[in-house]
Write an enzyme that holds these catalytic residues in place. Sequence first.
Site, PDB file in Angstrom:
ATOM      1  N   CYS A  39     -20.553   1.687  -0.256  1.00 28.38           N
ATOM      2  CA  CYS A  39     -21.018   0.813  -1.169  1.00 28.38           C
ATOM      3  C   CYS A  39     -22.135   1.170  -2.019  1.00 28.38           C
ATOM      4  O   CYS A  39     -22.096   1.669  -3.315  1.00 28.38           O
ATOM      5  CB  CYS A  39     -20.819  -0.635  -0.826  1.00 28.38           C
ATOM      6  SG  CYS A  39     -19.411  -1.306  -0.619  1.00 28.38           S
ATOM      7  N   ASP A  64       0.732  -1.176   0.025  1.00 32.27           N
ATOM      8  CA  ASP A  64      -0.131   0.086   0.052  1.00 32.27           C
ATOM      9  C   ASP A  64       0.940   1.058   0.043  1.00 32.27           C
ATOM     10  O   ASP A  64       1.852   1.494   0.555  1.00 32.27           O
ATOM     11  CB  ASP A  64      -0.889  -0.079   1.217  1.00 32.27           C
ATOM     12  CG  ASP A  64      -2.287   0.891   1.126  1.00 32.27           C
ATOM     13  OD1 ASP A  64      -3.277   0.435   0.811  1.00 32.27           O
ATOM     14  OD2 ASP A  64      -1.884   2.340   1.138  1.00 32.27           O
TER      15      ASP A  64
HETATM   16  C1  UDX Z   1     -23.106  -3.357   1.537  1.00 25.75           C
HETATM   17  C2  UDX Z   1     -23.379  -4.784   1.096  1.00 25.75           C
HETATM   18  O1  UDX Z   1     -24.148  -5.636   2.035  1.00 25.75           O
HETATM   19  C3  UDX Z   1     -22.193  -5.586   0.483  1.00 25.75           C
HETATM   20  O2  UDX Z   1     -22.378  -6.984   0.092  1.00 25.75           O
HETATM   21  C4  UDX Z   1     -21.226  -4.861  -0.257  1.00 25.75           C
HETATM   22  O3  UDX Z   1     -20.244  -5.583  -0.625  1.00 25.75           O
HETATM   23  C5  UDX Z   1     -21.096  -3.295   0.314  1.00 25.75           C
HETATM   24  O4  UDX Z   1     -22.125  -2.797   0.642  1.00 25.75           O
HETATM   25  P1  UDX Z   1     -22.357  -2.223   3.773  1.00 25.75           P
HETATM   26  O5  UDX Z   1     -22.465  -0.911   3.225  1.00 25.75           O
HETATM   27  O6  UDX Z   1     -21.365  -2.677   4.785  1.00 25.75           O
HETATM   28  O7  UDX Z   1     -22.239  -3.574   2.806  1.00 25.75           O
HETATM   29  O8  UDX Z   1     -23.773  -2.388   4.667  1.00 25.75           O
HETATM   30  P2  UDX Z   1     -24.845  -3.231   4.874  1.00 25.75           P
HETATM   31  O9  UDX Z   1     -25.146  -4.057   5.927  1.00 25.75           O
HETATM   32  O10 UDX Z   1     -25.485  -4.042   3.798  1.00 25.75           O
HETATM   33  O11 UDX Z   1     -26.054  -2.064   5.056  1.00 25.75           O
HETATM   34  C6  UDX Z   1     -26.127  -1.091   3.930  1.00 25.75           C
HETATM   35  C7  UDX Z   1     -26.899   0.301   4.433  1.00 25.75           C
HETATM   36  O12 UDX Z   1     -28.294  -0.251   4.122  1.00 25.75           O
HETATM   37  C8  UDX Z   1     -26.699   0.713   5.862  1.00 25.75           C
HETATM   38  O13 UDX Z   1     -26.876   2.234   5.673  1.00 25.75           O
HETATM   39  C9  UDX Z   1     -27.914   0.396   6.348  1.00 25.75           C
HETATM   40  O14 UDX Z   1     -28.557   1.048   7.533  1.00 25.75           O
HETATM   41  C10 UDX Z   1     -29.177   0.143   5.456  1.00 25.75           C
HETATM   42  N1  UDX Z   1     -30.038  -0.651   5.565  1.00 25.75           N
HETATM   43  C11 UDX Z   1     -29.875  -1.846   5.451  1.00 25.75           C
HETATM   44  C12 UDX Z   1     -31.395  -0.185   5.671  1.00 25.75           C
HETATM   45  O15 UDX Z   1     -31.586   0.845   5.688  1.00 25.75           O
HETATM   46  N2  UDX Z   1     -32.251  -1.186   5.908  1.00 25.75           N
HETATM   47  C13 UDX Z   1     -32.198  -2.583   5.599  1.00 25.75           C
HETATM   48  O16 UDX Z   1     -33.177  -3.174   5.837  1.00 25.75           O
HETATM   49  C14 UDX Z   1     -30.822  -3.071   5.438  1.00 25.75           C
END
Ligand code: UDX
Length: 470
Positions: free
Chosen positions: A262, A32
């Site tokens: 993401c 890195d």
């Molecule tokens: C996500 C994907 O799950 C993962 O597969 C990808 O590689 C990267 O993006 P992450 O961003 O870490 O992962 O969080 P995740 O737990 O999936 O939640 C994403 C967002 O959605 C959060 O802000 C969460 O609060 C929101 N969310 C999730 C909701 O508002 N409602 C839900 O039912 C689920």
Amino acid sequence: MANIAVVGAAGYVGLAYSVSLAAFGHRVIGVDRDPGRIWMLNDGVAPIHEPELPELLQRGLATGLLTFTTDYATAIPPAEFVFICVGTPSTETGAADTSAIVAAATAIARQSKGRTIVVNKSTMPVGSAQFVADILAEHAPSGVTFTVVSNPEFLREGSAIYDIFHPDRIVLGADDLDAAHAVGDLYNTLNAAILITQPRTAEMVKYASNAFLATKISFINEVALICDQLDADVDVVARGMGMDARITPRFLHAGLGFGGSCFPKDVRALAAMARENACDSPLLNAVLDINAGMRSHVIAKVRRRLGTLTGATIGLFGLSFKPETDDIREAPAISLIEELLAQEATVQATDPVANAHIAARFPEVRLAADAYGAAMSADAVILVTEWPAYRSLNLDRIANAMRGRLVVDGRNVLDPGKVASAGLVYEGIGRPRNEGAGTRITVLPEAEPLRAQPRPESVIDSHPLASRGD
Ligand code: UDX
């Protein structure tokens, strides 16, 4: 055991994969350009907050299978596989910024010594396997050959290591099937389904997966807004929908919407790819608009109850984009703070781990050690991120601390009846207005249980050329 270099090893995805590949028994050199983080990593200190990461880091260093360097000339020559794990942030148009990929591929090409398989792990625009292959070919010394395999990651922050060890599937995109199988073999300690397909399709699987999950969230949020008007309970609606095995209850939690590194970036990037290729993506655009609208909806709820936000004091509980992380990228809290400050409200906020990040970005926000501090003399409080501590608040203490009575539950995790019992006024997202009624729901014991999903076959090989017979 394979020799692997991981480029971008101090970043989120790169570090999670570096420690995990070493735990699988491979020899891993993480490289890195951030010397401070590399120094920390070689000292056994994880620069990001992620469960199980420190333990795997220390184990990898102790076994000698894991080392970190800033020097490509050390990391690349011995590697049979090079994982590209650099960031692809949004540009102003929403498209993915590929400059770090260009830099990584150029450096890899210049330092490689023999036949090397380059694994595109970062989320990269469709066509990137070819894009990387072209850069490698342009800069490679004579006699050095490369094969590029797209192998997108599906990690959730807060459970990245768990997700690497328990993948729902491993997706491999390659024109060279032997290279795809060689990358698949790196994961042979995992009992995971493997999908092998062409690179462009594999790259699209990643974008489409994130866009679909984001769509589920925006869908239930749109239903929540309608429930708000019709006095129905979106949580029970989601539960009832989720009992249909075709729908599943996951990612149907209504609230302030999605943030993080993401979903917003990848939905924007997919919409940008559509636009650049003369395709419409009205659904993706709606998903983003609904998500942004959830933040405005909550602000409007508070303004409606208080009359005005000017001069009001608003407490925010939770600042990270979701619990168990200190990441505030695209967190709902940021939009709320910006809007509240624009309307001349005083913002008092708290988070178990993200206060410092907010302090650096918004010096005018008063930061408190806990929810009771953030509620002090507040006219209204908003639960923004559903950290466990905020699910079991002492509501009498909150009521005593506040000047006003309004509690807006931006994640629908509080019991409306208990909030009302503490003398407070409850507002959720798509929950019935009938204060103190709680949620009436009966699931009869004789109700048919959810049908189990059939387990995927251990290897699904959908590549049209895949009849290798091994
Ligand atoms: C996500 C994907 O799950 C993962 O597969 C990808 O590689 C990267 O993006 P992450 O961003 O870490 O992962 O969080 P995740 O737990 O999936 O939640 C994403 C967002 O959605 C959060 O802000 C969460 O609060 C929101 N969310 C999730 C909701 O508002 N409602 C839900 O039912 C689920």
